[in-house]
Design an enzyme around this catalytic site. Structure first.
Site: not given
Ligand code: IPM
Ligand code: MG
Length: 361
Positions: A142, A192, A224, A248, A252
């Site tokens: 990042y 990884k 993975d 990240d 999700d």
């Molecule tokens: C998160 C989001 C952010 C990230 C984006 C919006 C920059 O996906 O907070 O998980 O990738 O960290």
């Molecule tokens: Mg995210």
């Protein structure tokens, strides 16, 4: 009377709708427990760009730094998708994380018993899941340099740099082990290391830090495999420790165990008083202004603020109980609606949670 100053960064899209409900809940907690919460609002993301031509104005950073904690809604919107990368709303999020040194991102993925049936996975797989993902937030690909898009060998060439200093790995590893000590004393470090040098350093460093926490059981998983195991058997995990990009993606994925992104809060912590709390969902421009977004993720984020920034554990419990009672009583926003339940708007759900706080415990 205890008094706390909170920087309120509602942001874009549904940001204002969800932070309004979180403020409602904090004020209810304040009323019940005689605590004063003062809010100072500032612009961040697309709305800040509209006014100041930058998504993260100096004034906003100043307010965030002088507050006791930051509550953030969400940033982003279709109208900003064509902006140059340097002024996109997401840049503000990365900027404030870096400026406040918020290296430790805590993302709990809890499956509430009241909601096991809304998960896309089978109830017997997800029931009882309680994972804490600890994601490093200010390093990795990042923020790594060099980065860019250049012409090389006569064609376009894009590159980013996945990199970590040992000290960055150490401090997030400490966060994970300390967190595990308060929970079930298990850390699974995700990397990884079979391919990446940076992951080999990650693994070596985590192994070294683990020596300071002999009671914690440390395991390792390639990312993975971790992505697969989270779906196959989420209950095997207690704390997952991982870097910025893997965290990240896995957070999700883990959110779907609970059935909706609208349920999951997060805390981003530093080694000073700086801290920021936000739902893990985005600005959801498609449902903006409709009073249908789920405010629970932001309300629970406000709860995490009470716990992690202000050490108000009892007040955190008040909020969590009120949310669970509301779900148990069958009130649902659209994203978690089920047959036989009561479809409830954003503000109405906030009102019900508020009533449960004022009458609860
Ligand atoms: C998160 C989001 C952010 C990230 C984006 C919006 C920059 O996906 O907070 O998980 O990738 O960290
Ligand atoms: Mg995210």
């Amino acid at each position: 009377m205890k008094s706390y100053n909170i920087a309120l960064l509602a942001g874009d899209g549904v940001g204002k709708e969800v932070t309004d409900e979180a403020v409602k809940i904090l004020n209810a907690v304040g009323e019940k427990q005689s605590i004063e919460f003062n809010f100072e609002s500032a612009l961040i993301g697309g709305c800040a760009y509209d006014k100041y031509k930058t998504p993260l104005p100096e004034e906003t950073l100043k307010i965030a730094k002088s507050a006791d904690a930051v509550l953030l809604g969400a940033v982003g919107g279709w109208e900003y998708d064509k902006l140059p990368p340097e002024v996109r709303p997401e840049k503000a999020l990365l900027g404030i994380r870096k400026e406040l040194n918020l290296f430790a991102n805590l993302r709990p993925a809890i499956v509430y018993p009241e909601l096991t049936s809304i998960s896309p996975l089978k109830s017997d797989i997800v029931a009882g899941t309680d994972i804490m993902i600890i994601r490093e937030l200010t390093g990795d690909v990042y923020f790594g340099t060099p980065k860019g898009v250049e012409i090389k060998n006569g064609e376009k060439f894009g590159f980013n740099n996945m990199c970590y200093y040992e000290s960055e790995i150490r401090r997030i590893a400490h966060t994970a082990f300390k967190t595990a000590m308060q929970r079930n004393k298990k850390v699974c470090s995700v990397d990884k290391a079979n391919v990446l040098d940076v992951s080999r350093l990650w693994r070596e460093t985590v192994t070294d830090v683990a020596k300071e926490y002999p009671e914690v059981e440390l395991s390792y998983m390639y990312v993975d495999n971790a992505a697969m195991q989270i779906i196959r058997d989420p209950k095997q995990f207690d704390v997952i420790l991982t870097g910025n990009i893997f965290g990240d993606i896995l957070s999700d994925e883990a959110s779907m165990l609970s059935g909706s992104l609208g349920l999951l809060p997060s805390a981003s912590l530093s080694d000073s008083k700086y801290a920021m709390y936000e739902p893990i969902h985005g600005s959801a421009p498609d449902i903006k202004g409709k009073n249908i977004v789920n405010p629970i993720a932001t309300i629970l984020s406000a709860g995490m603020m009470l716990k992690y920034s202000f050490n108000l554990d009892f007040e955190y419990d008040l909020i969590e109980h009120a949310v669970r009672k509301t779900l148990k009583d069958g009130f649902r926003t659209n994203d978690i609606m089920q047959k036989g339940m009561t479809l409830t708007s954003t503000s109405k759900l906030g009102d019900i949670i508020k009533d449960n706080i004022l009458s609860g415990m």
